[in-house]
Scaffold this motif. Structure first.
Motif, PDB file in Angstrom:
ATOM      1  N   PRO A 208      33.133  36.019  44.606  1.00  0.00           N
ATOM      2  CA  PRO A 208      32.281  37.076  45.167  1.00  0.00           C
ATOM      3  C   PRO A 208      32.534  37.320  46.656  1.00  0.00           C
ATOM      4  CG  PRO A 208      31.001  35.667  43.718  1.00  0.00           C
ATOM      5  CD  PRO A 208      32.337  35.004  43.888  1.00  0.00           C
ATOM      6  N   ASN A 209      32.693  36.240  47.420  1.00  0.00           N
ATOM      7  CA  ASN A 209      32.981  36.395  48.846  1.00  0.00           C
ATOM      8  C   ASN A 209      34.390  36.938  49.077  1.00  0.00           C
ATOM      9  OD1 ASN A 209      30.486  35.484  49.888  1.00  0.00           O
ATOM     10  ND2 ASN A 209      31.097  33.356  49.549  1.00  0.00           N
ATOM     11  N   ILE A 210      35.331  36.549  48.228  1.00  0.00           N
ATOM     12  CA  ILE A 210      36.695  37.087  48.331  1.00  0.00           C
ATOM     13  C   ILE A 210      36.687  38.583  48.075  1.00  0.00           C
ATOM     14  CG2 ILE A 210      38.938  37.116  47.171  1.00  0.00           C
ATOM     15  CD1 ILE A 210      38.708  34.104  46.833  1.00  0.00           C
ATOM     16  N   TRP A 211      35.948  38.999  47.057  1.00  0.00           N
ATOM     17  CA  TRP A 211      35.863  40.440  46.745  1.00  0.00           C
ATOM     18  C   TRP A 211      35.221  41.207  47.895  1.00  0.00           C
ATOM     19  CZ3 TRP A 211      38.035  43.135  42.858  1.00  0.00           C
ATOM     20  CH2 TRP A 211      37.611  44.450  42.666  1.00  0.00           C
ATOM     21  N   ASP A 212      34.191  40.631  48.484  1.00  0.00           N
ATOM     22  CA  ASP A 212      33.524  41.274  49.619  1.00  0.00           C
ATOM     23  C   ASP A 212      34.475  41.399  50.797  1.00  0.00           C
ATOM     24  OD1 ASP A 212      31.032  42.430  50.440  1.00  0.00           O
ATOM     25  OD2 ASP A 212      30.789  40.767  51.834  1.00  0.00           O
ATOM     26  N   ALA A 213      35.315  40.379  51.014  1.00  0.00           N
ATOM     27  CA  ALA A 213      36.313  40.432  52.084  1.00  0.00           C
ATOM     28  C   ALA A 213      37.345  41.524  51.813  1.00  0.00           C
ATOM     29  CB  ALA A 213      37.003  39.075  52.222  1.00  0.00           C
TER      30      ALA A 213
END
Length: 285
Positions: A208-213
């Motif tokens: 999820p954090n990778i996608w947000d990045a």
């Protein structure tokens, strides 16, 4: 003593509200989020106000058309470019370049970022180098990329890659670092191998954090796309802006700038919607 007691009771009543009273929350309360329709209404109102100011400034003649043409002139110009095919050709060229470059940059940064975020060996190699390069101005690399690979599409890919990759790597490392250590410790307690911990614990928790990045860095990619097309290009949105500048076609420049904003907003919202579908297990507020 009675006076002191009475004064203390009064001060306490001023500090603490009555038990039966309900605290009133508004959109100006810290941490208070608007409802979906409130957010949509406020966003629409903001755009309407800005468009109204634009119309007022141009309709009253306060700003000359050479500096800021009217909204109707911009729309008419964009419709003309769409009818003769120029607009669609430029959009197609720009979309092709940003998709190819962004996919390559993202794939590389995810792999390298995960390795550096999980293993100290890779972190010691990658992080100092990335920290060093990411402060170098991308603009300075434009003439070098022309010398290295010419003025074709590969040069555009390279400029976008330089502008996004090194920032992405650090964001991927940070996304992996946010995975709670307790999760990894639990995996070791269950006797899982490093590969299993990486695939079944670290990746699901960090995705999820990778996608947000990726969503954030896509905005940077649009900026570097225009920069790449401003120099030594024969097609694309940035190229059309440069050509329009030579002929003082301010309506085309404004129209293409607005189009870039619309395309960026669409891609951002698409990635937001995809995040909700792909990571339903994520409980972030």
């Amino acid at each position: 003593m009675p006076t002191t007691t009475a004064q203390s009771r009064t001060d306490a009543e001023l500090v603490t509200a009555p038990k039966g009273a309900k605290k009133r929350h508004t959109l100006f309360t810290i941490g208070r989020l608007p409802t979906r329709w409130q957010a949509i209404g406020l966003a629409l109102a903001t755009f309407i106000v800005l468009l109204g100011l634009w119309w007022f400034a141009t309709a009253t003649g306060r700003i000359k058309p050479i500096f800021l043409p009217g909204l109707s002139h911009v729309l008419t110009r964009m419709v003309t470019l769409a009818h003769n095919g120029t607009l669609w050709s430029d959009v197609q060229s720009s979309l092709y370049r940003i998709v190819i470059a962004f996919v390559i940059s993202s794939a590389m940064s995810i792999v390298i970022g995960i390795l550096a975020g999980c293993y100290g060996f890779f972190k010691s190699i990658v992080e100092p180098l990335v920290d060093f390069i990411r402060y170098m101005p991308v603009v300075a690399f434009v003439p070098l990329t022309i010398l290295w690979v010419g003025t074709g599409d590969f040069q555009k890919f390279l400029v976008i890659w330089i502008g996004t990759f090194f920032q992405q790597v650090l964001m991927m490392i940070d996304a992996v670092k946010r995975v709670p250590k307790d999760y990894i410790g639990l995996g070791r307690t269950l006797g899982m191998s490093d590969l299993a911990i990486l695939g079944r614990i670290v990746l699901p928790a960090a995705l999820p954090n990778i996608w947000d990045a990726l969503r954030i860095s896509l905005g940077w990619a649009w900026t570097w796309l225009v920069l790449a097309e401003l120099v030594a290009s024969t097609s694309g949105l940035g190229y059309r802006i440069v050509v329009s500048q030579r002929y003082f076609q301010t309506d085309t420049i404004i129209g293409y700038i607005l189009l870039l904003g619309i395309l960026g907003l669409i891609t951002d919202q698409v990635m937001r919607a995809a995040e909700k579908l792909l990571f339903k297990y994520n409980k972030r507020g």
